[in-house]
Design a protein around this motif. Structure first.
Motif, PDB file in Angstrom:
ATOM      1  N   MET A  38       5.115 -49.918   7.316  1.00  0.00           N
ATOM      2  CA  MET A  38       4.066 -50.055   8.334  1.00  0.00           C
ATOM      3  C   MET A  38       4.033 -51.430   8.999  1.00  0.00           C
ATOM      4  O   MET A  38       3.458 -51.589  10.065  1.00  0.00           O
ATOM      5  N   GLN A  49      -2.465 -34.964   7.142  1.00  0.00           N
ATOM      6  CA  GLN A  49      -2.864 -35.387   8.489  1.00  0.00           C
ATOM      7  C   GLN A  49      -1.941 -34.799   9.563  1.00  0.00           C
ATOM      8  O   GLN A  49      -2.403 -34.287  10.586  1.00  0.00           O
ATOM      9  N   ASP A 108       6.226 -43.269   7.302  1.00  0.00           N
ATOM     10  CA  ASP A 108       5.919 -43.496   5.889  1.00  0.00           C
ATOM     11  C   ASP A 108       7.139 -44.131   5.227  1.00  0.00           C
ATOM     12  O   ASP A 108       8.277 -43.937   5.652  1.00  0.00           O
ATOM     13  N   GLY A 113       2.207 -39.928   5.235  1.00  0.00           N
ATOM     14  CA  GLY A 113       3.055 -38.829   4.783  1.00  0.00           C
ATOM     15  C   GLY A 113       2.324 -37.941   3.792  1.00  0.00           C
ATOM     16  O   GLY A 113       1.252 -38.285   3.298  1.00  0.00           O
TER      17      GLY A 113
HETATM   18  C1  LIG Z   1      -2.881 -42.518   0.050  1.00  0.00           C
HETATM   19  S1  LIG Z   1      -1.275 -42.036   0.618  1.00  0.00           S
HETATM   20  C2  LIG Z   1      -1.704 -41.329   2.127  1.00  0.00           C
HETATM   21  C3  LIG Z   1      -1.152 -39.991   2.317  1.00  0.00           C
HETATM   22  C4  LIG Z   1      -1.965 -38.763   2.137  1.00  0.00           C
HETATM   23  N1  LIG Z   1      -1.604 -37.866   3.215  1.00  0.00           N
HETATM   24  C5  LIG Z   1      -3.484 -38.919   2.048  1.00  0.00           C
HETATM   25  O1  LIG Z   1      -4.183 -38.710   3.036  1.00  0.00           O
HETATM   26  O2  LIG Z   1      -3.979 -39.198   0.966  1.00  0.00           O
HETATM   27  C6  LIG Z   1      -0.575 -43.578   1.064  1.00  0.00           C
HETATM   28  C7  LIG Z   1       0.798 -43.468   1.734  1.00  0.00           C
HETATM   29  O3  LIG Z   1       1.227 -44.791   2.070  1.00  0.00           O
HETATM   30  C8  LIG Z   1       2.640 -44.808   1.995  1.00  0.00           C
HETATM   31  N2  LIG Z   1       3.109 -46.195   1.953  1.00  0.00           N
HETATM   32  C9  LIG Z   1       3.027 -47.089   0.951  1.00  0.00           C
HETATM   33  N3  LIG Z   1       3.540 -48.271   1.345  1.00  0.00           N
HETATM   34  C10 LIG Z   1       3.945 -48.123   2.626  1.00  0.00           C
HETATM   35  C11 LIG Z   1       4.542 -48.991   3.591  1.00  0.00           C
HETATM   36  N4  LIG Z   1       4.826 -50.247   3.313  1.00  0.00           N
HETATM   37  N5  LIG Z   1       4.781 -48.495   4.815  1.00  0.00           N
HETATM   38  C12 LIG Z   1       4.518 -47.201   5.132  1.00  0.00           C
HETATM   39  N6  LIG Z   1       3.960 -46.340   4.248  1.00  0.00           N
HETATM   40  C13 LIG Z   1       3.670 -46.794   3.019  1.00  0.00           C
HETATM   41  C14 LIG Z   1       2.932 -43.989   0.758  1.00  0.00           C
HETATM   42  O4  LIG Z   1       4.260 -43.541   0.698  1.00  0.00           O
HETATM   43  C15 LIG Z   1       1.900 -42.868   0.873  1.00  0.00           C
HETATM   44  O5  LIG Z   1       2.459 -41.758   1.538  1.00  0.00           O
END
Ligand SMILES: C[S@@+](CC[C@H](N)C(=O)[O-])C[C@H]1O[C@@H](n2cnc3c(N)ncnc32)[C@H](O)[C@@H]1O
Length: 269
Positions: A104, A62, A77, A58
């Motif tokens: 996830m 991307q 997300d 999210g």
């Molecule tokens: C580093 S960010 C990545 C998003 C960003 N677009 C980037 O490229 O940096 C990590 C993402 O993982 C999501 N996230 C954390 N735990 C999660 C889970 N259990 N299932 C799905 N998404 C998760 C967070 O909400 C966040 O949007």
């Protein structure tokens, strides 16, 4: 409150306060979306019409780039505020992006073998069991599909502080069970989140055991010889913080299996 609730709240806060991880795609980046997404040549030259899952991706970066390149995009997300950015960016650019709030490690809302590409930015550190995540990705990825992911390196997550000679101290057990403790050195850790260390045995071994074949692995360089001690790029000289992997889903059964010709246990040589 579960650790997932805590992580959701932390990521909602980051999305709402303009964190660097909630950075949307710029005009410049959108000009050549595939180049922006992939400087290593891991993606096919064209993704038009392909089903792409941005997993834990999210934030509107991307998803916008893949949609601009013509892919049919689904973003999963945990954080509704991160997903709101994907919807906002898609709407203002006239792109179509499907968003789904889920963890996830539980993708039950997605059908088996429904994606050609799964792209996951750094995020597996926010779940306790990476094996469950890999099994879900294997289930939703089509045979021959690509899984591109980035993870935190376990050694980097073992660092707790810097000593008087500016050496980085490994203070967390490699075989830790449960969540990582808070540390004095907070480089490469996000505020308010609960994180888990995944050993190489799980990061790479479990990926292969889940039905993927590893095709490439990179350690992005995050060091800077000019960075002063205490700066995250100083630490990056000594411990690579991330690892990137390209893997391919290969079905091990069926008449067209690419692995059919290989030896399997029990075969007569
Ligand atoms: C580093 S960010 C990545 C998003 C960003 N677009 C980037 O490229 O940096 C990590 C993402 O993982 C999501 N996230 C954390 N735990 C999660 C889970 N259990 N299932 C799905 N998404 C998760 C967070 O909400 C966040 O949007």
């Amino acid at each position: 409150m579960t650790y997932l609730d805590q992580n959701k709240a932390a990521w909602n806060h980051m999305a709402e306060t303009g964190s660097q991880f909630a950075k949307v795609a710029s005009e410049e980046e959108l000009r050549e979306p595939l180049k922006t997404l992939d400087s290593r040549g891991w993606l096919p030259p064209c993704v038009k019409g392909l089903e792409v899952l941005c997993l834990a991706g999210g934030g509107g970066w991307q998803s916008t780039l893949y949609a601009q390149a013509g892919a049919n995009v689904t973003v999963v997300d945990l954080s509704p505020s991160m997903l709101a950015l994907d919807r906002r960016e898609a709407a203002r650019r006239g792109l179509k992006v499907r968003t789904l709030e889920a963890s996830m490690d539980d993708l039950t809302a997605l059908e088996d073998a429904s994606f050609d590409i799964v792209h996951q930015p750094v995020s597996t550190c926010y779940v306790a069991d990476i094996g469950k995540v890999y099994h879900e990705i294997a289930r939703v990825t089509r045979n021959n599909g690509i899984y591109i992911s980035q993870h935190k390196q376990p050694t980097s997550l073992q660092i707790v502080s810097r000593d008087s000679q500016d050496r980085y101290v490994i203070g967390v057990d490699y075989y830790i069970n449960g969540a990582l403790p808070g540390t004095a050195d907070t480089a490469y850790r996000e505020d308010g989140t609960v994180e888990y260390l995944h050993r190489w045995d799980m990061l790479v071994g479990e990926l292969c055991r889940s039905g993927f074949v590893l095709e490439d692995l990179r350690e992005p360089y995050r060091g800077d010889p000019k960075a002063p001690p205490g700066h995250f790029r100083h630490r990056g000289r000594f411990i690579p913080p991330y690892v990137r992997m390209k893997a391919r889903r290969l079905e091990r059964t069926g008449p067209n299996s690419p692995t059919k010709l290989l030896w399997t246990p029990g075969d007569k040589l």
